[in-house]
Scaffold this motif. Sequence first.
Motif, PDB file in Angstrom:
ATOM      1  N   THR A   1       0.849  -1.195   0.000  1.00  0.00           N
ATOM      2  CA  THR A   1       0.000   0.000   0.000  1.00  0.00           C
ATOM      3  C   THR A   1       0.878   1.237   0.000  1.00  0.00           C
ATOM      4  OG1 THR A   1      -1.489  -1.301   1.373  1.00  0.00           O
ATOM      5  CG2 THR A   1      -2.013   1.016   1.113  1.00  0.00           C
ATOM      6  N   ARG A   2       0.534   2.163  -0.874  1.00  0.00           N
ATOM      7  CA  ARG A   2       1.359   3.365  -1.014  1.00  0.00           C
ATOM      8  C   ARG A   2       0.586   4.640  -0.721  1.00  0.00           C
ATOM      9  NH1 ARG A   2       2.038   0.904  -6.711  1.00  0.00           N
ATOM     10  NH2 ARG A   2       0.152  -0.027  -5.875  1.00  0.00           N
ATOM     11  N   ASP A   3      -0.714   4.494  -0.517  1.00  0.00           N
ATOM     12  CA  ASP A   3      -1.569   5.665  -0.295  1.00  0.00           C
ATOM     13  C   ASP A   3      -2.577   5.277   0.786  1.00  0.00           C
ATOM     14  OD1 ASP A   3      -2.863   8.264  -1.945  1.00  0.00           O
ATOM     15  OD2 ASP A   3      -4.366   7.003  -0.963  1.00  0.00           O
ATOM     16  N   PRO A   4      -2.888   6.192   1.720  1.00  0.00           N
ATOM     17  CA  PRO A   4      -3.813   5.815   2.817  1.00  0.00           C
ATOM     18  C   PRO A   4      -5.165   5.301   2.320  1.00  0.00           C
ATOM     19  CG  PRO A   4      -2.819   7.972   3.236  1.00  0.00           C
ATOM     20  CD  PRO A   4      -2.367   7.564   1.871  1.00  0.00           C
ATOM     21  N   LYS A   5      -5.594   5.725   1.134  1.00  0.00           N
ATOM     22  CA  LYS A   5      -6.884   5.250   0.624  1.00  0.00           C
ATOM     23  C   LYS A   5      -6.709   4.163  -0.441  1.00  0.00           C
ATOM     24  CE  LYS A   5     -10.099   6.616   2.093  1.00  0.00           C
ATOM     25  NZ  LYS A   5     -10.689   6.274   3.427  1.00  0.00           N
ATOM     26  N   GLY A   6      -5.520   3.611  -0.534  1.00  0.00           N
ATOM     27  CA  GLY A   6      -5.243   2.649  -1.603  1.00  0.00           C
ATOM     28  C   GLY A   6      -5.679   1.224  -1.305  1.00  0.00           C
ATOM     29  N   TYR A   7      -6.093   0.965  -0.060  1.00  0.00           N
ATOM     30  CA  TYR A   7      -6.429  -0.407   0.344  1.00  0.00           C
ATOM     31  C   TYR A   7      -7.809  -0.410   0.967  1.00  0.00           C
ATOM     32  CZ  TYR A   7      -5.829  -4.974   2.594  1.00  0.00           C
ATOM     33  OH  TYR A   7      -5.965  -6.284   2.992  1.00  0.00           O
ATOM     34  N   HIS A   8      -8.704  -1.149   0.373  1.00  0.00           N
ATOM     35  CA  HIS A   8     -10.110  -1.098   0.819  1.00  0.00           C
ATOM     36  C   HIS A   8     -10.637  -2.533   0.912  1.00  0.00           C
ATOM     37  CE1 HIS A   8     -14.157   1.141   0.617  1.00  0.00           C
ATOM     38  NE2 HIS A   8     -14.499  -0.123   0.620  1.00  0.00           N
ATOM     39  N   VAL A   9     -10.324  -3.184   2.019  1.00  0.00           N
ATOM     40  CA  VAL A   9     -10.826  -4.540   2.221  1.00  0.00           C
ATOM     41  C   VAL A   9     -11.846  -4.490   3.354  1.00  0.00           C
ATOM     42  CG1 VAL A   9     -10.249  -6.906   2.881  1.00  0.00           C
ATOM     43  CG2 VAL A   9      -8.772  -5.638   1.307  1.00  0.00           C
ATOM     44  N   GLU A  10     -13.063  -4.874   3.034  1.00  0.00           N
ATOM     45  CA  GLU A  10     -14.156  -4.863   4.018  1.00  0.00           C
ATOM     46  C   GLU A  10     -14.014  -6.131   4.830  1.00  0.00           C
ATOM     47  OE1 GLU A  10     -16.941  -5.909   6.181  1.00  0.00           O
ATOM     48  OE2 GLU A  10     -17.501  -6.880   4.302  1.00  0.00           O
ATOM     49  N   TYR A  11     -13.495  -5.993   6.050  1.00  0.00           N
ATOM     50  CA  TYR A  11     -13.274  -7.207   6.848  1.00  0.00           C
ATOM     51  C   TYR A  11     -13.924  -7.120   8.217  1.00  0.00           C
ATOM     52  CZ  TYR A  11     -11.003 -11.709   7.060  1.00  0.00           C
ATOM     53  OH  TYR A  11     -10.772 -13.059   7.095  1.00  0.00           O
ATOM     54  N   GLY A  12     -14.728  -6.077   8.427  1.00  0.00           N
ATOM     55  CA  GLY A  12     -15.519  -6.050   9.651  1.00  0.00           C
ATOM     56  C   GLY A  12     -16.614  -7.095   9.574  1.00  0.00           C
ATOM     57  N   TYR A  13     -17.238  -7.192   8.395  1.00  0.00           N
ATOM     58  CA  TYR A  13     -18.324  -8.151   8.179  1.00  0.00           C
ATOM     59  C   TYR A  13     -17.893  -9.229   7.207  1.00  0.00           C
ATOM     60  CZ  TYR A  13     -23.341  -9.050   8.835  1.00  0.00           C
ATOM     61  OH  TYR A  13     -24.548  -9.566   9.214  1.00  0.00           O
ATOM     62  N   SER A  14     -16.787  -8.987   6.502  1.00  0.00           N
ATOM     63  CA  SER A  14     -16.249  -9.911   5.495  1.00  0.00           C
ATOM     64  C   SER A  14     -17.380 -10.572   4.718  1.00  0.00           C
ATOM     65  CB  SER A  14     -15.356 -10.967   6.151  1.00  0.00           C
ATOM     66  OG  SER A  14     -14.725 -11.729   5.130  1.00  0.00           O
ATOM     67  N   CYS A  15     -18.089  -9.749   4.004  1.00  0.00           N
ATOM     68  CA  CYS A  15     -19.333 -10.203   3.376  1.00  0.00           C
ATOM     69  C   CYS A  15     -19.110 -10.544   1.911  1.00  0.00           C
ATOM     70  CB  CYS A  15     -20.370  -9.095   3.499  1.00  0.00           C
ATOM     71  SG  CYS A  15     -21.970  -9.570   2.855  1.00  0.00           S
ATOM     72  N   MET A  16     -19.318 -11.817   1.589  1.00  0.00           N
ATOM     73  CA  MET A  16     -19.250 -12.219   0.178  1.00  0.00           C
ATOM     74  C   MET A  16     -20.252 -11.394  -0.622  1.00  0.00           C
ATOM     75  SD  MET A  16     -19.219 -16.324   0.630  1.00  0.00           S
ATOM     76  CE  MET A  16     -19.195 -16.785  -1.100  1.00  0.00           C
ATOM     77  N   GLY A  17     -19.804 -10.875  -1.731  1.00  0.00           N
ATOM     78  CA  GLY A  17     -20.692 -10.077  -2.565  1.00  0.00           C
ATOM     79  C   GLY A  17     -20.494  -8.584  -2.386  1.00  0.00           C
ATOM     80  N   TYR A  18     -19.684  -8.198  -1.411  1.00  0.00           N
ATOM     81  CA  TYR A  18     -19.405  -6.761  -1.221  1.00  0.00           C
ATOM     82  C   TYR A  18     -18.534  -6.222  -2.348  1.00  0.00           C
ATOM     83  CZ  TYR A  18     -17.424  -2.467   0.703  1.00  0.00           C
ATOM     84  OH  TYR A  18     -17.041  -1.163   0.883  1.00  0.00           O
ATOM     85  N   GLU A  19     -17.665  -7.072  -2.895  1.00  0.00           N
ATOM     86  CA  GLU A  19     -16.537  -6.609  -3.712  1.00  0.00           C
ATOM     87  C   GLU A  19     -16.940  -5.675  -4.858  1.00  0.00           C
ATOM     88  OE1 GLU A  19     -17.276  -9.710  -2.898  1.00  0.00           O
ATOM     89  OE2 GLU A  19     -15.603 -10.566  -1.778  1.00  0.00           O
TER      90      GLU A  19
END
Length: 621
Positions: A426-444
Amino acid sequence: MRLTAAQALIRFLAAQHVERDGVEQRFFGGCFGIFGHGNVAGIGEALYEAPDLLTYYQARNEQGMVHTAVGYARMKDRLGALVCTTSIGPGATNMVTGAALATVNRLPVLLVPGDVFASRRPDPVLQQLEVPWSGDVSVNDSLRAVSRYFDRIWRPEQIVSAAVQAMRVLVNQAETGAVTLAFPQDVQVEAYDFPKDFFRQRVWHVPRPLPDEASLAAAVAEIRRARRPLIVAGGGTIYSQATEALRVLCEQTGIPVGETQAGKGSLPYDHPSELGAVGVTGTLAANRIAAEADLVLGIGTRWSDFTTASKTAFRDPEVRFVNVNVADFDAAKYDGVALVGDARATLERLAELLAGWSVPDAYREEVVRLNHEWNEEVERLYTLGHGPLPAQSEVIGAVNAASAPQDVVVCAAGSMPGDLHKLWRTRDPKGYHVEYGYSCMGYEIAGGLGVKLAAPEREVYVMVGDGSYLMLSSEIVTAVQEGLKLTIVLVDNHGFNSIGSLSRSLGTDGFGTQYRYRRNGSLGVDSEESPASVLPIDLATNAESLGARVIRCKSIDDLRAGLERAKSEERTVVLAIEVDRYEGVPGYESWWDVPVAEVSAVEGVRAARTAYERKLRFRSD
Ligand SMILES: Cc1ncc(C[n+]2csc(CCOP(=O)(O)OP(=O)(O)O)c2C)c(N)n1
Ligand SMILES: [Mg+2]
């Protein structure tokens, strides 16, 4: 102003602004919706009548549109949100998963499901749930449990107080999450003389509160005593835009940083204080330092089991915690010194109070060495040259190399979030967006669409597994409709790699995790490969049929070339590649608590249980 209740709500929402650090912006970026009899004549009419107030976006699936709203809000650092409107019944309950996801991740979304007639005139209206024990229950009550604020608009004038309360919660950094205003379909269309002042432009100030001085002093005393302190940066670091303050504090004090999923990007991957991911999906560097840390400074983290490796990550018996969090609920965890306040303001204050103090030089050097060793491990996994099918880690390496620093990678469930957490540079604070609070299939894909809507100037790389794709890929149509380009990398291993390897580790042989025909009464297991029973699923063709440009890749070289071609495409692109389900990224001295059957007829399960009981002994509560 004589307006319907629905018109009044839309007019009010369009006039809401937020301000932080002197920067003012409109809060609502639009309204996603799927119309039915429960909202078409109310909210639908209001959006149609005054299109300049809020742009209407047509979604494919109500769960998907809430994911889109979540992606948008996260990309906006919680200073922007979307409205989601639905009909009554199934349209409304389809939002329950999205609402839970928003609330778990502490991200603002405003949900406006239609509701059954307040007058009860046509009871039961189409899709109305009836229960014999109560007259005022509707399916929307299922949204109460997953909302941070819920109200039902029984009368048009009630909008005036309900809308203000909804905003109070949405912009409150400690309280935010899903807010639901359930809107009976007859009330939506009812007119009322609303006070003009209700529609004035409101600017909600988002403060940067500081912890009290006594708590700061206690925290500073703890930190100054520490020899091996560690910072764990969570999502709050990024939402508060505290990454620069974090960098300054780290360089001044030499405290190294491990990152949670939501906090990844708090420091660039090559910063000398950066240890990368911490916890179950952590790097060797971060997990080694965590194991011996004598003080852990959590910033904007809710201490999920993945971060704490199910409470085994921090193994010094004397370890102390200091928690910087805008929410006192999170700040109190682990019996830490609670610094209830904004991350950026608090880090700046801590830097002042820690002036002249630093960790020992040897500790700084150890961190630099571990960071360097970890980078070599990433390089190894990026370039495995595995065959005949490539490894997932090589796919991640190719996408990382093709992406520019400000581009965004999006993911949520399966084996990729863990691999990305470890391996993505990761090179930018907004460059990584992994939803892992709910880790919900279909969010992507749906979430990626929200990211792109919030930041159209960035390329958005959506990493999606076949399982997630099958669950919810229909927002590709919305991306095509809106001309919002996503670069979707469909990583196909014909089943659930993540749960498959978990199943194998628990002694159940990948049972139920591959896509196979039923043969002799069985869906098959991993130890008995039978190519003839593989289901003929072609997801690339499916994506093509939804309007995406599709590039089929047979190798990592193909993928590299495809990623370059994708850059010049204006339309949403899907790059489809098959990977070896069995070539996974290992864990690095961490553990995840997944209970194993206490008794079983299966020998493998009994062995897994023995190993599980051994692990439990290392747990510290
Ligand atoms: C909505 C939802 N249902 C179930 C799960 C449990 N789960 C986690 S990962 C996974 C499989 C994901 O499959 P895929 O997208 O192909 O990714 P892979 O594991 O193969 O990398 C399942 C079923 C989940 N996270 N979300
Ligand atoms: Mg899969």
